[in-house]
Design an enzyme around this catalytic site. Structure first.
Site, PDB file in Angstrom:
ATOM      1  N   GLN A 106      -2.754   0.784  13.806  1.00  0.00           N
ATOM      2  CA  GLN A 106      -1.598   0.222  13.102  1.00  0.00           C
ATOM      3  C   GLN A 106      -0.568   1.289  12.721  1.00  0.00           C
ATOM      4  OE1 GLN A 106      -1.284   0.252   9.122  1.00  0.00           O
ATOM      5  NE2 GLN A 106      -1.554  -1.943   8.736  1.00  0.00           N
TER       6      GLN A 106
ATOM      7  N   SER B  40       1.989  -4.361   7.325  1.00  0.00           N
ATOM      8  CA  SER B  40       1.828  -2.902   7.326  1.00  0.00           C
ATOM      9  C   SER B  40       0.871  -2.483   6.216  1.00  0.00           C
ATOM     10  CB  SER B  40       3.197  -2.221   7.215  1.00  0.00           C
ATOM     11  OG  SER B  40       3.088  -0.828   7.432  1.00  0.00           O
ATOM     12  N   LEU B  41       1.329  -1.765   5.176  1.00  0.00           N
ATOM     13  CA  LEU B  41       0.406  -1.370   4.107  1.00  0.00           C
ATOM     14  C   LEU B  41      -0.249  -2.590   3.465  1.00  0.00           C
ATOM     15  CD1 LEU B  41       1.052  -1.601   0.756  1.00  0.00           C
ATOM     16  CD2 LEU B  41       3.070  -0.382   1.499  1.00  0.00           C
TER      17      LEU B  41
ATOM     18  N   HIS C 114       5.395   3.323  12.403  1.00  0.00           N
ATOM     19  CA  HIS C 114       4.954   2.438  13.480  1.00  0.00           C
ATOM     20  C   HIS C 114       5.557   2.812  14.837  1.00  0.00           C
ATOM     21  CE1 HIS C 114       2.828   0.004  10.610  1.00  0.00           C
ATOM     22  NE2 HIS C 114       3.917  -0.072   9.873  1.00  0.00           N
TER      23      HIS C 114
ATOM     24  N   ARG D 261      -2.281   7.804   3.220  1.00  0.00           N
ATOM     25  CA  ARG D 261      -1.476   7.237   4.309  1.00  0.00           C
ATOM     26  C   ARG D 261      -0.003   7.568   4.104  1.00  0.00           C
ATOM     27  NH1 ARG D 261       0.959   2.047   5.401  1.00  0.00           N
ATOM     28  NH2 ARG D 261       0.607   1.299   7.538  1.00  0.00           N
TER      29      ARG D 261
ATOM     30  N   GLN E 154       6.063  -2.211   2.436  1.00  0.00           N
ATOM     31  CA  GLN E 154       7.088  -1.346   1.862  1.00  0.00           C
ATOM     32  C   GLN E 154       8.458  -2.019   1.920  1.00  0.00           C
ATOM     33  OE1 GLN E 154       5.776   2.517   2.698  1.00  0.00           O
ATOM     34  NE2 GLN E 154       7.707   3.514   2.249  1.00  0.00           N
TER      35      GLN E 154
END
Length: 316
Positions: free
Chosen positions: A253, A94-95, A204, A119, A10
């Site tokens: 995660q 991340s993603l 996170h 998500r 992102q």
């Protein structure tokens, strides 16, 4: 040359991303159509035309960035004969970890799109808007130890942790707004810049546990195969091919630290992955910039536009 494909997270989104790929290559158009069909929305139109405010909504940003990454990978495979098997490893920020797994054949494209839509929604639901915050600590003095010290100060009034260890000079903290505000003041006192981030939720960090629970349920229902290249996971900064370990780490995660600096250091190390070339597949060049700071002896290349893909394929 040892190659790793890396996949952005992102922050790399922009209106128009992927449009030139779709115009030039049928393989890219097929990816965007499959994602649209899986989600039951015209996400490709939003990516192409905006508005940016809608594209930046987390539930849209996450599958959109993955779609661009997969358009790059599918185009390389179908148009240029460059498959994921050219890479020794894959990793995603991340993603981007979902993009990496879809690219490596561990999770189907439609499943990946639906998982990322959920998500994004789950992360937004986890913490009411305004109650969480994130901040980027930037400057030559910034390292993970300084960020942890600042976060510890903040945690005296609420949840505050290191969320993204991106590279030396760039570490992100996340948590309750009051705690992050206090950590920002502590970071400034320690001699670094602290910039509040314009995000919709504190990613996170432990406040994301409700989202992690939602993802655990969703991931339990999805088929995960061994990836065609080992995934260097965010939460361990080490490679794995084990589908059940991957399933577990995708849940961890959501609340855990993105250990990107450590992941890139391991990949570039001679006693680690011995990677000499990193190819960033997808929108933007954020990770390519990080590679240059973390592993200056390695080559970083961003694969965005048709000419990028053509040049990359010719160089192999």
């Amino acid at each position: 040359m040892t190659l790793a494909f890396i996949f952005p997270g992102q922050g790399s989104q922009a209106v128009g991303m992927g449009a030139d790929l779709a115009e030039a290559f049928a393989a890219a158009r097929e990816v965007f159509q499959e994602v649209d069909d899986a989600l039951g929305q015209h996400l490709s139109k939003l990516m192409r035309e905006g508005p940016i405010e809608d594209l930046t909504l987390t539930e849209n940003t996450q599958p959109a960035l993955m779609a661009v990454s997969l358009a790059v990978i599918r185009t390389l495979e179908k148009e240029f004969g460059v498959g994921i098997d050219k890479a020794a490893f894959v990793a995603g920020h991340s993603l981007g970890e979902y993009s990496a797994l879809a690219a490596a054949g561990a999770i189907g494209l439609s499943d990946t799109a639906r998982l990322l839509k959920l998500r994004g929604q789950a992360m937004q639901r986890a913490v009411p808007v305004g109650q969480g915050a994130m901040a980027s600590l930037i400057g030559p003095k910034t390292d993970v130890a300084l960020a942890e010290a600042a976060a510890k100060e903040g945690s005296s009034v609420g949840v505050c942790v290191v969320a993204n260890d991106n590279n030396a000079g760039n570490v992100v903290i996340s948590g309750a707004k009051a705690a992050v505000d206090k950590a920002i003041e502590a970071a400034k006192a320690l001699g670094t810049r602290a910039i509040p981030l314009n995000v919709s939720a504190p990613f996170h960090c432990p406040l994301m546990q409700p989202a992690a629970d939602e993802m655990a349920e969703a991931l339990a229902a999805v088929t995960i195969a061994a990836p065609r290249a080992p995934l260097v996971a965010n939460v361990t900064a080490r490679p794995t091919l084990d589908p059940e370990a991957i399933r577990r780490m995708l849940v961890e995660q959501v609340t855990g630290r993105v250990r990107w600096r450590e992941s890139m250091e391991w990949l570039a190390a001679e006693d680690g992955g011995a990677v000499t070339r990193f190819a960033e597949a997808g929108a933007g060049k954020v990770l390519t910039g990080m590679v240059k700071r973390i592993a200056p002896d390695a080559e970083g290349v961003a694969l965005n536009a048709p000419a990028d893909l053509e040049a990359f394929a010719a160089s192999l």
